[in-house]
Design an enzyme around this catalytic site. Structure first.
Site, mmCIF file in Angstrom:
data_model
loop_
_atom_site.group_PDB
_atom_site.id
_atom_site.type_symbol
_atom_site.label_atom_id
_atom_site.label_comp_id
_atom_site.label_asym_id
_atom_site.label_seq_id
_atom_site.Cartn_x
_atom_site.Cartn_y
_atom_site.Cartn_z
ATOM 1 C CB SER A 93 1.687 0.231 -11.393
ATOM 2 O OG SER A 93 1.696 1.575 -10.968
ATOM 3 C CG ASP A 192 1.921 0.191 -3.148
ATOM 4 O OD1 ASP A 192 2.631 1.206 -3.241
ATOM 5 O OD2 ASP A 192 1.322 -0.312 -4.113
ATOM 6 C CG HIS A 222 3.897 0.461 -6.670
ATOM 7 N ND1 HIS A 222 2.526 0.357 -6.545
ATOM 8 C CD2 HIS A 222 4.132 0.986 -7.906
ATOM 9 C CE1 HIS A 222 1.959 0.799 -7.649
ATOM 10 N NE2 HIS A 222 2.909 1.181 -8.499
#
Length: 249
Positions: A93, A192, A222
């Site tokens: 991320s 995601d 994610h």
């Protein structure tokens, strides 16, 4: 109940070093399993904990993305100071964005970018992440529902100026992708959000290196390091790092 914040960790396993980077509102728990997996197979792993993370959402907002980036740089230098000459970097991320930025600015043996939102256009999604984090955190604290509701309402009206720095760092990193000539593995969950999926393809297409690969995880969202395919993620990172021409054995 007081929530105990996760801490930075260093897992010594060999002469090959990997800097592991967590995401926004996340913690070193995001990458702990991966670090342990790599350590057992001869890699030394260090994961810094960004300032404000693992604490209350209000405390997180008192810190800035430039401070989080400095924590990343300090993590890289920590491995250097321990004597590691060859360092790979892997992040998820926002940590994925940071891993790309590290590869742009410092010598790295390889880079692993997991679910990095390099094509983010604004900070809207960031506040949503912060808000969801706040709900979970305050529930863990054991606060009454009415108190949580009041505090979440207050959070909506809190100055979130610091979040704009995330967008600036992301834009700068995106502009520098062509400077990356280290081997790179891009990893992305197929479940995601669209922004992350578009980002994965863009990163893979734009980096300068010829030694690049993209892997999609059909059953993952994610945080793929903690999802259904977490074991496969660990295996793939290890296999990728092992194909690198390391000097250290």
């Amino acid at each position: 109940m007081k929530v105990v914040a996760p801490k930075a960790f260093t897992l010594e396993g060999g002469k090959r070093a990997v800097l592991l980077l967590h995401g926004f509102t996340g913690s070193t728990k995001d990458v702990k399993r991966l670090g342990q997996y790599l350590q057992k197979r001869g890699y030394t792993c260090h994961a810094p904990m960004y300032r404000g993370h693992g604490l209350t959402p209000e405390e997180l907002l008192l810190t800035s993305p430039s401070e989080w980036w400095q924590d990343v740089v300090d993590g890289y230098n920590h491995l250097k100071n321990l004597g590691y000459e060859e360092i790979a970097v892997a992040g998820i991320s926002l940590g994925g964005v940071f891993s790309l930025k590290v590869a742009e600015e410092f010598p790295v043996k390889a880079v692993v970018s997991m679910c990095a939102p390099i094509k983010r256009n604004n900070t809207d999604g960031l506040f949503d992440r912060l808000y969801n984090y706040a709900k979970i955190y305050k529930s863990f604290e054991g606060k009454p529902t009415e108190v949580i509701i009041d505090e979440l309402e207050t959070l909506k009206n809190t100055n979130t100026e610091s979040l704009h720095g995330v967008h600036e760092i992301t834009e700068t990193t995106c502009d520098g992708l062509q400077r990356i000539n280290s081997p790179i593995l891009v990893m992305q969950g197929s479940l995601d959000d669209e922004i992350y999926q578009k980002s994965a393809s863009y990163i893979h297409e734009t980096v300068e290196t010829d030694d690049k690969e993209i892997i999609w995880y059909k059953e993952s969202g994610h945080i793929i390091t903690l999802g259904k395919e977490k074991e496969k993620v660990c295996e793939d990172v290890y296999e990728f790092l092992n194909h690198i021409d390391w000097i250290a054995s």
